[in-house]
Write an enzyme that holds these catalytic residues in place. Sequence first.
Site, PDB file in Angstrom:
ATOM      1  N   HIS A  78      43.378  43.352  37.700  1.00  0.00           N
ATOM      2  CA  HIS A  78      43.497  42.729  39.020  1.00  0.00           C
ATOM      3  C   HIS A  78      42.468  41.611  39.158  1.00  0.00           C
ATOM      4  O   HIS A  78      42.801  40.489  39.527  1.00  0.00           O
ATOM      5  CB  HIS A  78      43.302  43.775  40.122  1.00  0.00           C
ATOM      6  N   ASP A 107      49.680   8.458  37.398  1.00  0.00           N
ATOM      7  CA  ASP A 107      49.771   9.810  36.839  1.00  0.00           C
ATOM      8  C   ASP A 107      48.368  10.254  36.472  1.00  0.00           C
ATOM      9  O   ASP A 107      47.396   9.533  36.706  1.00  0.00           O
ATOM     10  CB  ASP A 107      50.680   9.816  35.592  1.00  0.00           C
ATOM     11  N   TRP A 143      36.152  43.157  35.683  1.00  0.00           N
ATOM     12  CA  TRP A 143      36.380  41.737  35.390  1.00  0.00           C
ATOM     13  C   TRP A 143      35.111  41.075  34.865  1.00  0.00           C
ATOM     14  O   TRP A 143      35.171  40.005  34.266  1.00  0.00           O
ATOM     15  CB  TRP A 143      36.899  40.990  36.625  1.00  0.00           C
ATOM     16  N   SER A 171      42.327  25.979  28.329  1.00  0.00           N
ATOM     17  CA  SER A 171      43.204  25.364  29.313  1.00  0.00           C
ATOM     18  C   SER A 171      42.410  24.764  30.465  1.00  0.00           C
ATOM     19  O   SER A 171      42.645  23.619  30.857  1.00  0.00           O
ATOM     20  CB  SER A 171      44.201  26.403  29.821  1.00  0.00           C
ATOM     21  N   SER A 172      41.459  25.508  31.015  1.00  0.00           N
ATOM     22  CA  SER A 172      40.739  24.907  32.156  1.00  0.00           C
ATOM     23  C   SER A 172      39.853  23.767  31.730  1.00  0.00           C
ATOM     24  O   SER A 172      39.664  22.833  32.507  1.00  0.00           O
ATOM     25  CB  SER A 172      39.879  25.858  32.972  1.00  0.00           C
ATOM     26  N   HIS A 255      28.278  32.689  38.350  1.00  0.00           N
ATOM     27  CA  HIS A 255      28.019  32.177  39.684  1.00  0.00           C
ATOM     28  C   HIS A 255      28.620  30.789  39.895  1.00  0.00           C
ATOM     29  O   HIS A 255      29.322  30.589  40.887  1.00  0.00           O
ATOM     30  CB  HIS A 255      26.563  32.248  40.123  1.00  0.00           C
ATOM     31  N   GLU A 257      31.148  29.782  38.571  1.00  0.00           N
ATOM     32  CA  GLU A 257      32.576  30.096  38.663  1.00  0.00           C
ATOM     33  C   GLU A 257      32.999  30.412  40.099  1.00  0.00           C
ATOM     34  O   GLU A 257      34.060  29.985  40.539  1.00  0.00           O
ATOM     35  CB  GLU A 257      32.908  31.267  37.731  1.00  0.00           C
ATOM     36  N   TYR A 259      31.814  29.196  42.718  1.00  0.00           N
ATOM     37  CA  TYR A 259      31.898  27.929  43.448  1.00  0.00           C
ATOM     38  C   TYR A 259      33.061  27.091  42.973  1.00  0.00           C
ATOM     39  O   TYR A 259      33.621  26.294  43.734  1.00  0.00           O
ATOM     40  CB  TYR A 259      30.559  27.185  43.411  1.00  0.00           C
ATOM     41  N   SER A 270      38.892  20.361  54.799  1.00  0.00           N
ATOM     42  CA  SER A 270      38.434  19.145  55.480  1.00  0.00           C
ATOM     43  C   SER A 270      39.610  18.263  55.858  1.00  0.00           C
ATOM     44  O   SER A 270      39.667  17.724  56.963  1.00  0.00           O
ATOM     45  CB  SER A 270      37.475  18.364  54.582  1.00  0.00           C
ATOM     46  N   HIS A 304      21.028  36.650  41.081  1.00  0.00           N
ATOM     47  CA  HIS A 304      21.202  37.478  42.286  1.00  0.00           C
ATOM     48  C   HIS A 304      22.281  38.548  42.060  1.00  0.00           C
ATOM     49  O   HIS A 304      22.418  39.444  42.877  1.00  0.00           O
ATOM     50  CB  HIS A 304      21.484  36.639  43.537  1.00  0.00           C
ATOM     51  N   HIS A 305      23.002  38.452  40.952  1.00  0.00           N
ATOM     52  CA  HIS A 305      23.941  39.520  40.610  1.00  0.00           C
ATOM     53  C   HIS A 305      23.254  40.642  39.848  1.00  0.00           C
ATOM     54  O   HIS A 305      23.883  41.625  39.493  1.00  0.00           O
ATOM     55  CB  HIS A 305      25.092  38.971  39.771  1.00  0.00           C
ATOM     56  N   THR A 330      25.950  24.901  52.775  1.00  0.00           N
ATOM     57  CA  THR A 330      27.176  25.560  53.236  1.00  0.00           C
ATOM     58  C   THR A 330      27.245  25.507  54.759  1.00  0.00           C
ATOM     59  O   THR A 330      28.295  25.234  55.344  1.00  0.00           O
ATOM     60  CB  THR A 330      27.210  27.020  52.750  1.00  0.00           C
ATOM     61  N   LYS A 333      28.406  22.197  56.043  1.00  0.00           N
ATOM     62  CA  LYS A 333      29.852  22.013  55.989  1.00  0.00           C
ATOM     63  C   LYS A 333      30.534  22.696  57.174  1.00  0.00           C
ATOM     64  O   LYS A 333      31.393  22.114  57.828  1.00  0.00           O
ATOM     65  CB  LYS A 333      30.434  22.541  54.671  1.00  0.00           C
ATOM     66  N   ARG A 452      31.375  51.081  44.343  1.00  0.00           N
ATOM     67  CA  ARG A 452      32.617  50.417  43.959  1.00  0.00           C
ATOM     68  C   ARG A 452      33.078  50.943  42.605  1.00  0.00           C
ATOM     69  O   ARG A 452      32.339  51.586  41.888  1.00  0.00           O
ATOM     70  CB  ARG A 452      32.417  48.894  43.920  1.00  0.00           C
TER      71      ARG A 452
HETATM   72  C1  HEM Z   1      26.226  31.621  51.223  1.00  0.00           C
HETATM   73  C2  HEM Z   1      26.857  31.824  50.135  1.00  0.00           C
HETATM   74  C3  HEM Z   1      26.779  33.059  49.236  1.00  0.00           C
HETATM   75  C4  HEM Z   1      25.730  33.913  48.999  1.00  0.00           C
HETATM   76  C5  HEM Z   1      24.344  33.840  49.591  1.00  0.00           C
HETATM   77  C6  HEM Z   1      26.207  34.904  48.065  1.00  0.00           C
HETATM   78  C7  HEM Z   1      25.442  35.948  47.556  1.00  0.00           C
HETATM   79  C8  HEM Z   1      25.908  36.924  46.711  1.00  0.00           C
HETATM   80  C9  HEM Z   1      25.116  37.962  46.125  1.00  0.00           C
HETATM   81  C10 HEM Z   1      23.624  38.151  46.345  1.00  0.00           C
HETATM   82  C11 HEM Z   1      25.933  38.738  45.355  1.00  0.00           C
HETATM   83  C12 HEM Z   1      25.535  39.930  44.490  1.00  0.00           C
HETATM   84  C13 HEM Z   1      25.720  41.196  45.206  1.00  0.00           C
HETATM   85  C14 HEM Z   1      25.523  42.391  44.316  1.00  0.00           C
HETATM   86  O1  HEM Z   1      26.223  42.527  43.305  1.00  0.00           O
HETATM   87  O2  HEM Z   1      24.661  43.208  44.656  1.00  0.00           O
HETATM   88  C15 HEM Z   1      27.239  38.175  45.450  1.00  0.00           C
HETATM   89  C16 HEM Z   1      28.352  38.692  44.797  1.00  0.00           C
HETATM   90  C17 HEM Z   1      29.550  38.000  44.693  1.00  0.00           C
HETATM   91  N1  HEM Z   1      29.876  36.823  45.320  1.00  0.00           N
HETATM   92 FE1  HEM Z   1      28.720  35.807  46.622  1.00  0.00          FE
HETATM   93  N2  HEM Z   1      27.501  34.657  47.769  1.00  0.00           N
HETATM   94  C18 HEM Z   1      27.878  33.533  48.461  1.00  0.00           C
HETATM   95  C19 HEM Z   1      29.102  32.920  48.419  1.00  0.00           C
HETATM   96  C20 HEM Z   1      30.129  33.284  47.592  1.00  0.00           C
HETATM   97  C21 HEM Z   1      31.336  32.525  47.394  1.00  0.00           C
HETATM   98  C22 HEM Z   1      31.659  31.207  48.064  1.00  0.00           C
HETATM   99  C23 HEM Z   1      32.086  33.208  46.507  1.00  0.00           C
HETATM  100  C24 HEM Z   1      33.442  32.898  45.921  1.00  0.00           C
HETATM  101  C25 HEM Z   1      34.316  32.115  46.400  1.00  0.00           C
HETATM  102  C26 HEM Z   1      31.362  34.399  46.146  1.00  0.00           C
HETATM  103  C27 HEM Z   1      31.825  35.357  45.276  1.00  0.00           C
HETATM  104  C28 HEM Z   1      31.129  36.456  44.894  1.00  0.00           C
HETATM  105  C29 HEM Z   1      31.634  37.436  43.967  1.00  0.00           C
HETATM  106  C30 HEM Z   1      32.991  37.391  43.259  1.00  0.00           C
HETATM  107  C31 HEM Z   1      30.652  38.414  43.852  1.00  0.00           C
HETATM  108  C32 HEM Z   1      30.726  39.734  43.108  1.00  0.00           C
HETATM  109  C33 HEM Z   1      30.804  39.667  41.667  1.00  0.00           C
HETATM  110  C34 HEM Z   1      30.930  41.064  41.092  1.00  0.00           C
HETATM  111  O3  HEM Z   1      29.907  41.738  40.972  1.00  0.00           O
HETATM  112  O4  HEM Z   1      32.055  41.458  40.766  1.00  0.00           O
HETATM  113  N3  HEM Z   1      30.179  34.427  46.834  1.00  0.00           N
HETATM  114  N4  HEM Z   1      27.217  37.067  46.276  1.00  0.00           N
HETATM  115 CU   LIG Z   2      26.662  34.594  42.777  1.00  0.00          CU
END
Ligand code: HEM
Ligand SMILES: [Cu+2]
Lengths: 527, 183
Positions: A78, A107, A143, A171-172, A255, A257, A259, A270, A304-305, A330, A333, A452
């Site tokens: 998923h 094009d 994932w 591809s990307s 990370h 990714e 964005y 916008s 931060h992950h 952010t 925006k 989770r």
């Molecule tokens: C103000 C903006 C953001 C902040 C401060 C932020 C912060 C964080 C932090 C600290 C985590 C880690 C949490 C943990 O695993 O304990 C996290 C996880 C995640 N964030 Fe964000 N994030 C932001 C925006 C975004 C955006 C824009 C996206 C995607 C479009 C995103 C997608 C994700 C994903 C996919 C994870 C989890 C990844 C995983 O462990 O599977 N975040 N974020």
């Molecule tokens: Cu991140």
Amino acid sequence: MSSVIESHHDDHHHGPAKGLMRWLLTTNHKDIGTLYLWFSFAMFLIGGAMAMVIRAELFQPGMQIVEPEFYNQMLTLHGLIMVFGAVMPAFVGLANWLVPMMVGAPDMALPRLNNLSFWLLPFAFGILLSSLFMEGGAPNFGWTFYAPLSTTYAPPSVTFFIFSVHIMGASSIMGSINVIVTIMNMRAPGMDLMKMPLFVWSWLITAYLLIAVMPVLAGAVTMMLMDIHFGTSFFNAAGGGDPVLFQHIFWFFGHPEVYIMILPAFGIVSHIIETFSRKQLFGYSSMVWAMLSIAILSFVVWAHHMFTVGMPLAAELFFMWATMLIAVPTGVKVFNWVATMFKGSITYETPMLFAISFVVLFTIGGFSGLMLSIVPADFQYHDTYFVVAHFHYVLVPGSIFSIMAAVYYWIPKWTGNMYDERMGRLHFWLSFVGVNVTFFPQHWIGLAGMPRRYPDYALQFADWNMVSTAGAFLFGASQILFLFIVLKTVMGGKKATPQVWEGARGLEWSVESPAPYHTFSTPPKVN
Amino acid sequence: MNNSAKRTLKYLSLAVFGMFFFSFALVPLYDVFCEVTGLNGKISQSEEGTSYESNTGRDLTIQFVSHNAEQMPWVFKPSEKIMKVKTGKYSNATFFVKNNTDKPMTARAVPSVAPSNANEYLKKLECFCFEEQFLAPGEEALLPVRFIFDSNMPESINNVALSYTIFDITNYNDMEMAHHDGR
Ligand code: HEM
Ligand SMILES: [Cu+2]
């Protein structure tokens, strides 16, 4: 020389070729855009069906429907399919359709490469999905495929997973090279960088991010491949390697990714807010600078992950502050979008409904992100449903809503037909309610400590999980309605004018609807 | 395609290859970074000749922890689970290992220190973790560690856990092992 120009000119009187070969061999950016969008929709439905399996299992505590092993495979596929198969190709499809028209180019710069980068995708995902039928089952390591789960303890199908990630990555990378070369070299005369539509800007930045990090992902899976088959020990402690290194490399890709999956959405929203507010966008240049700073900062926040892997205090503090810093651009925006709507004469057509709810719900996701960026708080929240709620808020009512908004907004230009507005709004409201009912309660069960990635949970989480599953099925079902609306629009409907929307500005609205097979063979004048 | 487009294409392709190699460069960079900062519980052999001895040491509790990596059948445990030591004084500890299988086996122990900021003050003069361990079937041994804590260690650290995980590396061939220096 003149013969070259002539034959080139001739081309433009041809419509598309007929039959299947049109789609296999096409180098037309509009055809390829359409292919990408349909592919992404198919993946969205497949990935969505997997989400339904996951939520059905979680409807009640205890094991009901699937085996835990299969649950893990569903969870992994998923995530991979939604990220690499649904969201990213949808944005590439939109780029294909819109970037050449928005910059006044005939094009994409590299049309044949464009064909190749699309046709790699069905193979990549065919391989990934076929792993479901292999001995030992599909990938089951999440994932994020952390080593050693994805190396020492992986099912045999991991090799196919690695291969498919390599193909997707290729591809990307090709897609982004194409976008950059087009934007840098094929803009109509007079279109300076700071006059480019924001969707084009957002894609220019996204493409650079992709070029920087997709090779790192390729490197990570290559190292896995070598650990698994060639006896190296990049991630194997016994041989002197380190599993934590895997996480650093993965998140160095991961990370940026995330964005990559939101910047094009910023561009789309916008445009839509500007159009339906019937005002000029507030703060164009600050929008560009905000996207640039988000992109640059996204390279220095990856850890931060990994706050809980045991980093020293100084690193925890650095990554915490760098992460919090991203909230500033952010916030700029979000402020600009709200300021654009302020005192506008707003109408609420479907694209605008999706765009407004994007602003609100994405901001909620941003706030939960900020909570997660606080190190001591993250020790508590990490790997709970709170994280699941966070990233689904930024990805579903964030990225996915923006894609839906884009489809409603530009589909009259693509097909020449207006979609059914009442059905569009119905689709919006069902999705809006569905998404919030699914994911908002996950904040609470996460804070209450539900981890989770488990197929079962403690009894105290039962009520909200039931609510969440109900929401998920509502959301899932409403996407069938979306499919229906899109098909209906493709087949017919009220004819669209060239401008389509009263407030729409930009080169793509200066051509007829549907957009002719070849547009801007001679560059338009931009002032 | 015009020339400027070709140039763009060229530098983008270079960037792609550059980033691919960069991802591999992260591996040694990571090791160097951890070594320089002493992060991640990675311990390097202390330089000969430097003296960390002092008479102004204070009391410190050390816990020894042993783990067997998955499918590692050896018996592996510290002779003493807890030791009281003084900073600035050399101490000796031993770990008991026994190859309780009927095959000759080679093992490597990978160390780790918690809390991680104690790591830079822990100096090992001798450690079985610097070398591979070979044991014949049924053979047993006492593996020594000789270490000292620098007395500049922050007051806040009163307890240190020294942990070892032992891995079976019998089937790693020597060529591959040669690429990884032991720590
Ligand atoms: C103000 C903006 C953001 C902040 C401060 C932020 C912060 C964080 C932090 C600290 C985590 C880690 C949490 C943990 O695993 O304990 C996290 C996880 C995640 N964030 Fe964000 N994030 C932001 C925006 C975004 C955006 C824009 C996206 C995607 C479009 C995103 C997608 C994700 C994903 C996919 C994870 C989890 C990844 C995983 O462990 O599977 N975040 N974020
Ligand atoms: Cu991140």
